[in-house]
Enzyme design. Sequence first.
Site, PDB file in Angstrom:
ATOM      1  N   ASP A 191       0.860  -1.191   0.000  1.00 27.74           N
ATOM      2  CA  ASP A 191       0.000   0.000   0.000  1.00 27.74           C
ATOM      3  C   ASP A 191       0.900   1.247   0.000  1.00 27.74           C
ATOM      4  O   ASP A 191       1.824   1.358   0.801  1.00 27.74           O
ATOM      5  CB  ASP A 191      -0.880  -0.044   1.268  1.00 27.74           C
ATOM      6  N   ASN A 199      -2.295  13.130  -3.528  1.00 25.25           N
ATOM      7  CA  ASN A 199      -3.480  13.657  -4.216  1.00 25.25           C
ATOM      8  C   ASN A 199      -3.743  15.109  -3.833  1.00 25.25           C
ATOM      9  O   ASN A 199      -4.011  15.956  -4.684  1.00 25.25           O
ATOM     10  CB  ASN A 199      -4.716  12.824  -3.859  1.00 25.25           C
ATOM     11  N   HIS A 204      -5.198  14.740  -8.417  1.00 21.43           N
ATOM     12  CA  HIS A 204      -5.614  13.357  -8.634  1.00 21.43           C
ATOM     13  C   HIS A 204      -4.948  12.727  -9.854  1.00 21.43           C
ATOM     14  O   HIS A 204      -4.589  11.552  -9.843  1.00 21.43           O
ATOM     15  CB  HIS A 204      -7.144  13.334  -8.782  1.00 21.43           C
ATOM     16  N   ASP A 208      -2.860   9.365 -10.043  1.00 16.83           N
ATOM     17  CA  ASP A 208      -3.104   8.257 -10.994  1.00 16.83           C
ATOM     18  C   ASP A 208      -1.807   7.803 -11.653  1.00 16.83           C
ATOM     19  O   ASP A 208      -1.578   6.610 -11.848  1.00 16.83           O
ATOM     20  CB  ASP A 208      -4.085   8.700 -12.089  1.00 16.83           C
ATOM     21  N   GLU A 234      -4.889   2.204  -3.968  1.00 23.06           N
ATOM     22  CA  GLU A 234      -3.427   2.237  -4.104  1.00 23.06           C
ATOM     23  C   GLU A 234      -2.824   1.072  -3.328  1.00 23.06           C
ATOM     24  O   GLU A 234      -1.777   1.174  -2.719  1.00 23.06           O
ATOM     25  CB  GLU A 234      -2.849   3.592  -3.667  1.00 23.06           C
TER      26      GLU A 234
HETATM   27  P1  GH3 Z   1      -1.131   5.296   4.555  1.00 22.22           P
HETATM   28  O1  GH3 Z   1       0.327   5.533   4.524  1.00 22.22           O
HETATM   29  O2  GH3 Z   1      -1.620   5.013   5.933  1.00 22.22           O
HETATM   30  O3  GH3 Z   1      -1.569   4.249   3.588  1.00 22.22           O
HETATM   31  O4  GH3 Z   1      -1.797   6.677   4.118  1.00 22.22           O
HETATM   32  P2  GH3 Z   1      -2.692   6.978   2.864  1.00 22.22           P
HETATM   33  O5  GH3 Z   1      -2.835   8.456   2.744  1.00 22.22           O
HETATM   34  O6  GH3 Z   1      -2.153   6.280   1.677  1.00 22.22           O
HETATM   35  O7  GH3 Z   1      -4.049   6.370   3.351  1.00 22.22           O
HETATM   36  P3  GH3 Z   1      -5.035   5.439   2.620  1.00 22.22           P
HETATM   37  O8  GH3 Z   1      -4.324   4.230   2.130  1.00 22.22           O
HETATM   38  O9  GH3 Z   1      -6.169   5.213   3.547  1.00 22.22           O
HETATM   39  O10 GH3 Z   1      -5.542   6.360   1.428  1.00 22.22           O
HETATM   40  C1  GH3 Z   1      -5.596   5.960   0.131  1.00 22.22           C
HETATM   41  C2  GH3 Z   1      -5.975   7.135  -0.735  1.00 22.22           C
HETATM   42  O11 GH3 Z   1      -5.804   6.766  -2.098  1.00 22.22           O
HETATM   43  C3  GH3 Z   1      -7.412   7.515  -0.599  1.00 22.22           C
HETATM   44  C4  GH3 Z   1      -7.907   7.753  -2.001  1.00 22.22           C
HETATM   45  O12 GH3 Z   1      -8.343   9.052  -2.172  1.00 22.22           O
HETATM   46  C5  GH3 Z   1      -6.698   7.525  -2.869  1.00 22.22           C
HETATM   47  N1  GH3 Z   1      -7.015   6.764  -4.074  1.00 22.22           N
HETATM   48  C6  GH3 Z   1      -7.622   5.546  -4.150  1.00 22.22           C
HETATM   49  N2  GH3 Z   1      -7.740   5.168  -5.431  1.00 22.22           N
HETATM   50  C7  GH3 Z   1      -7.194   6.151  -6.200  1.00 22.22           C
HETATM   51  C8  GH3 Z   1      -7.022   6.335  -7.614  1.00 22.22           C
HETATM   52  O13 GH3 Z   1      -7.387   5.509  -8.448  1.00 22.22           O
HETATM   53  N3  GH3 Z   1      -6.399   7.482  -8.015  1.00 22.22           N
HETATM   54  C9  GH3 Z   1      -5.970   8.431  -7.134  1.00 22.22           C
HETATM   55  N4  GH3 Z   1      -5.362   9.514  -7.612  1.00 22.22           N
HETATM   56  N5  GH3 Z   1      -6.133   8.291  -5.807  1.00 22.22           N
HETATM   57  C10 GH3 Z   1      -6.733   7.164  -5.342  1.00 22.22           C
HETATM   58 MG    MG Z   2      -1.916   4.211   1.521  1.00 23.82          MG
HETATM   59 MG    MG Z   3      -4.822   2.175   1.116  1.00 24.03          MG
END
Ligand code: GH3
Ligand code: MG
Ligand code: MG
Length: 314
Positions: A191, A199, A204, A208, A234
């Site tokens: 992750d 983001n 965004h 991506d 992610e």
């Molecule tokens: P952590 O280190 O704890 O993982 O922190 P984090 O900020 O990565 O937290 P988390 O995993 O909860 O957040 C994932 C974020 O990824 C939330 C969401 O807005 C973003 N995200 C999810 N799918 C996509 C995508 O397809 N594109 C983009 N740009 N962002 C995405």
């Molecule tokens: Mg994360």
């Molecule tokens: Mg996550």
Amino acid sequence: FCLPLDVPEIITQISELLDYSITNAGRVFIVDDDKLLAEHHALVLAEIGIETRINANVEHIIEEIMSFQPDLILMDMYMPDYSGAEIAGLLRQYRSLKRLPIVFLSSEMNKALQIRAMSHGADDFITKPIDDIQLAQAIKVRLARSLQLKNLIEKDGLTSLVRHAAIKDAAEMEFLRVERTGKPLGIVMLDIDRFKTVNDTYGHATGDLVIASLATLLRKRIRKTDRAGRYGGEEFLLVLPDCNTKQAKLLTEQILAAFSGLYFNAKDQQFNCTFSAGVVSSGDDNFANAAQMIAAADKAMYQAKESGRNRVLH
Ligand code: GH3
Ligand code: MG
Ligand code: MG
Ligand code: MG
């Protein structure tokens, strides 16, 4: 200007994958009690680039299908021990085989019996006698359609990796193989760290690009028999056959080093990202299924997060 991977490269990868679904003729599993006829059909299909396996033992048919991972099953309708319809019914009890197209091949001209066979989970019916070219064409068309549908259902648009359900299915299939071969299975959950900040800071679209770049990196670094899937936004899952914990950890650490070495450009700034990962192998514990392994990898991943991120924990 230093994008980690230039955009044409990503596009090339996607087009390679698209080509794959067109040029890769697919795999057909042949079930027939008439060995000579089955071998003849296998030869005909091989002519047009289709990989085949003939069912050798009905007793182990599920195992054989799971290990061959066919895109279509060509099934004789009448066999001495089991009918084609019975076998189709059996296959449909497995979640990962539910969508596998089954084409019956039979001299059965009785429409009512044909329809009954279809109700047992067959998708199509080819009536014998059929000449070689007709058979090849009929299978080719059905395979192409099924591969396209499978791609559409399983592949994620941004990364071209398989989605959540498909990578979980792949893990379950590989887990069954562990029981047969005794070779360890590695599972990695990863992750991206602090991705919300990426983001929020760079937008965004840049987020991506980071996700797509990690996916490309994963595809490049894993072996042909390994699988990578987009487990969530992610979050990625790696399924690594014949890989113990130590090897899986080393591989993931190499990928982490490569990923954190990628620099992205946005808003006149340069930045890089890291990820946290959890690694397990089937040898670590008495796992009953792949879902338990995935849960254990997820737990290790959260420990990696808690202990400071940018690391791979077992
Ligand atoms: P952590 O280190 O704890 O993982 O922190 P984090 O900020 O990565 O937290 P988390 O995993 O909860 O957040 C994932 C974020 O990824 C939330 C969401 O807005 C973003 N995200 C999810 N799918 C996509 C995508 O397809 N594109 C983009 N740009 N962002 C995405
Ligand atoms: Mg994360
Ligand atoms: Mg996550
Ligand atoms: Mg027969």
